[in-house]
Write a protein that holds these residues in place. Structure first.
Motif, PDB file in Angstrom:
ATOM      1  N   ALA A 106      -2.547   8.304 -47.374  1.00 30.07           N
ATOM      2  CA  ALA A 106      -3.372   7.209 -47.772  1.00 30.07           C
ATOM      3  C   ALA A 106      -2.900   6.307 -48.806  1.00 30.07           C
ATOM      4  O   ALA A 106      -2.897   5.197 -48.870  1.00 30.07           O
ATOM      5  N   ALA A 107      -2.323   7.049 -49.626  1.00 25.49           N
ATOM      6  CA  ALA A 107      -1.687   6.410 -50.890  1.00 25.49           C
ATOM      7  C   ALA A 107      -0.395   5.488 -50.515  1.00 25.49           C
ATOM      8  O   ALA A 107      -0.243   4.361 -51.112  1.00 25.49           O
ATOM      9  N   ALA A 108       0.480   5.914 -49.530  1.00 28.22           N
ATOM     10  CA  ALA A 108       1.609   5.216 -49.195  1.00 28.22           C
ATOM     11  C   ALA A 108       1.351   4.372 -47.848  1.00 28.22           C
ATOM     12  O   ALA A 108       2.147   3.549 -47.334  1.00 28.22           O
ATOM     13  N   CYS A 109      -0.072   4.382 -47.250  1.00 31.18           N
ATOM     14  CA  CYS A 109      -0.273   3.550 -46.082  1.00 31.18           C
ATOM     15  C   CYS A 109      -0.271   2.205 -46.469  1.00 31.18           C
ATOM     16  O   CYS A 109      -0.451   1.502 -47.193  1.00 31.18           O
ATOM     17  N   THR A 110       0.454   1.673 -45.181  1.00 31.28           N
ATOM     18  CA  THR A 110       0.957   0.211 -45.022  1.00 31.28           C
ATOM     19  C   THR A 110      -0.436  -0.687 -44.563  1.00 31.28           C
ATOM     20  O   THR A 110      -0.314  -1.934 -44.625  1.00 31.28           O
ATOM     21  N   ALA A 111      -1.614  -0.071 -44.278  1.00 27.41           N
ATOM     22  CA  ALA A 111      -2.957  -0.887 -43.925  1.00 27.41           C
ATOM     23  C   ALA A 111      -3.335  -1.675 -45.260  1.00 27.41           C
ATOM     24  O   ALA A 111      -2.943  -1.498 -46.201  1.00 27.41           O
ATOM     25  N   PRO A 112      -3.781  -3.105 -44.725  1.00 29.39           N
ATOM     26  CA  PRO A 112      -4.251  -3.709 -45.814  1.00 29.39           C
ATOM     27  C   PRO A 112      -5.111  -3.276 -47.038  1.00 29.39           C
ATOM     28  O   PRO A 112      -4.954  -3.385 -48.048  1.00 29.39           O
ATOM     29  N   HIS A 114      -7.528   0.801 -48.100  1.00 31.99           N
ATOM     30  CA  HIS A 114      -7.816   2.216 -47.545  1.00 31.99           C
ATOM     31  C   HIS A 114      -8.690   2.421 -46.489  1.00 31.99           C
ATOM     32  O   HIS A 114      -8.546   3.187 -45.571  1.00 31.99           O
ATOM     33  N   MET A 115      -9.743   1.376 -46.369  1.00 27.43           N
ATOM     34  CA  MET A 115     -10.813   1.543 -45.471  1.00 27.43           C
ATOM     35  C   MET A 115     -10.194   1.278 -44.239  1.00 27.43           C
ATOM     36  O   MET A 115     -11.100   1.372 -42.981  1.00 27.43           O
ATOM     37  N   GLU A 116      -9.213   0.451 -43.857  1.00 27.73           N
ATOM     38  CA  GLU A 116      -8.701   0.022 -42.649  1.00 27.73           C
ATOM     39  C   GLU A 116      -7.424   1.322 -42.334  1.00 27.73           C
ATOM     40  O   GLU A 116      -6.775   1.322 -41.187  1.00 27.73           O
ATOM     41  N   CYS A 117      -7.165   2.278 -43.023  1.00 29.88           N
ATOM     42  CA  CYS A 117      -6.366   3.321 -42.636  1.00 29.88           C
ATOM     43  C   CYS A 117      -6.994   4.483 -41.796  1.00 29.88           C
ATOM     44  O   CYS A 117      -7.908   4.987 -42.364  1.00 29.88           O
ATOM     45  N   PRO A 118      -6.506   4.858 -40.755  1.00 28.46           N
ATOM     46  CA  PRO A 118      -7.328   5.792 -39.941  1.00 28.46           C
ATOM     47  C   PRO A 118      -7.316   7.226 -40.666  1.00 28.46           C
ATOM     48  O   PRO A 118      -8.011   7.933 -40.524  1.00 28.46           O
ATOM     49  N   PHE A 120      -7.188   7.949 -43.864  1.00 32.96           N
ATOM     50  CA  PHE A 120      -8.280   7.941 -45.008  1.00 32.96           C
ATOM     51  C   PHE A 120      -9.598   7.849 -44.391  1.00 32.96           C
ATOM     52  O   PHE A 120     -10.432   8.405 -45.215  1.00 32.96           O
ATOM     53  N   ARG A 121      -9.893   7.177 -43.242  1.00 33.43           N
ATOM     54  CA  ARG A 121     -11.236   6.987 -42.808  1.00 33.43           C
ATOM     55  C   ARG A 121     -11.626   8.453 -42.282  1.00 33.43           C
ATOM     56  O   ARG A 121     -12.858   9.007 -42.410  1.00 33.43           O
ATOM     57  N   ARG A 122     -10.632   9.308 -41.697  1.00 31.50           N
ATOM     58  CA  ARG A 122     -10.915  10.577 -41.139  1.00 31.50           C
ATOM     59  C   ARG A 122     -11.125  11.456 -42.340  1.00 31.50           C
ATOM     60  O   ARG A 122     -12.078  12.418 -42.667  1.00 31.50           O
ATOM     61  N   VAL A 123     -10.287  11.391 -43.565  1.00 27.67           N
ATOM     62  CA  VAL A 123     -10.580  12.017 -44.626  1.00 27.67           C
ATOM     63  C   VAL A 123     -11.989  11.803 -44.979  1.00 27.67           C
ATOM     64  O   VAL A 123     -13.010  12.744 -45.344  1.00 27.67           O
ATOM     65  N   LEU A 124     -12.659  10.616 -45.196  1.00 29.12           N
ATOM     66  CA  LEU A 124     -14.002  10.035 -45.403  1.00 29.12           C
ATOM     67  C   LEU A 124     -14.907  10.901 -44.483  1.00 29.12           C
ATOM     68  O   LEU A 124     -16.222  11.279 -45.053  1.00 29.12           O
ATOM     69  N   GLY A 125     -14.763  10.777 -43.234  1.00 26.14           N
ATOM     70  CA  GLY A 125     -15.623  11.497 -42.272  1.00 26.14           C
ATOM     71  C   GLY A 125     -15.713  12.894 -42.484  1.00 26.14           C
ATOM     72  O   GLY A 125     -16.872  13.592 -41.946  1.00 26.14           O
ATOM     73  N   GLN A 126     -14.762  13.470 -42.900  1.00 21.45           N
ATOM     74  CA  GLN A 126     -14.747  15.050 -43.204  1.00 21.45           C
ATOM     75  C   GLN A 126     -15.448  15.566 -44.607  1.00 21.45           C
ATOM     76  O   GLN A 126     -15.967  16.643 -44.644  1.00 21.45           O
ATOM     77  N   ALA A 127     -15.799  14.306 -45.334  1.00 24.58           N
ATOM     78  CA  ALA A 127     -16.462  14.622 -46.733  1.00 24.58           C
ATOM     79  C   ALA A 127     -17.945  15.051 -46.720  1.00 24.58           C
ATOM     80  O   ALA A 127     -18.578  14.648 -45.862  1.00 24.58           O
TER      81      ALA A 127
END
Length: 127
Positions: A106-112, A114-118, A120-127
């Protein structure tokens, strides 16, 4: 019987006197006698404190640690409890390694964002 005062136990073990008194209240260690108001311990208490320290670092509760001593106070670790804790630590390590990898992605993701990074979204879903 080699004996040492509480001050020497503190100095050699690094365990504060207040913790020694608490461990004594909980039945993890025992003083052999008192010299005035000061507790005097068998030198074997240093080995007991080392075992307590290792067990605390591994995540054992004080109640579990109490089971790691024989009735006479000698260290007698329970092999089944040690193996079960090792398995628990393995599971925690796997979970943390996955989390670390996801966060690095997520830190290195090129998505515009973090919320558009799949990932990072998976990590949020697991939280």
């Amino acid at each position: 019987m080699d004996e040492i005062g509480i001050g020497e136990v503190v100095r050699r073990s690094g365990v504060p006197a207040s913790t020694l008194r608490y461990y004594e209240e909980r039945g993890l260690i025992t003083c052999v006698r008192r010299q005035g108001l000061a507790r005097v311990f068998s030198v074997a208490v240093l080995e007991q404190l080392a075992l307590i320290g290792v067990c605390r670092t591994a995540g054992f509760s004080l109640e579990e640690i109490l089971l790691m001593f024989s009735p006479d106070g000698r260290p007698s670790p329970n092999r089944e409890m040690l193996a079960a804790k090792a398995d628990e630590l393995d599971a925690t390590i796997r979970k943390l390694a996955l989390m670390r990898d996801d966060l690095r992605h997520a830190a290195a993701c090129t998505a515009p964002t973090h919320m558009e990074c799949p990932t990072f979204r998976r990590v949020l879903g697991q939280a």
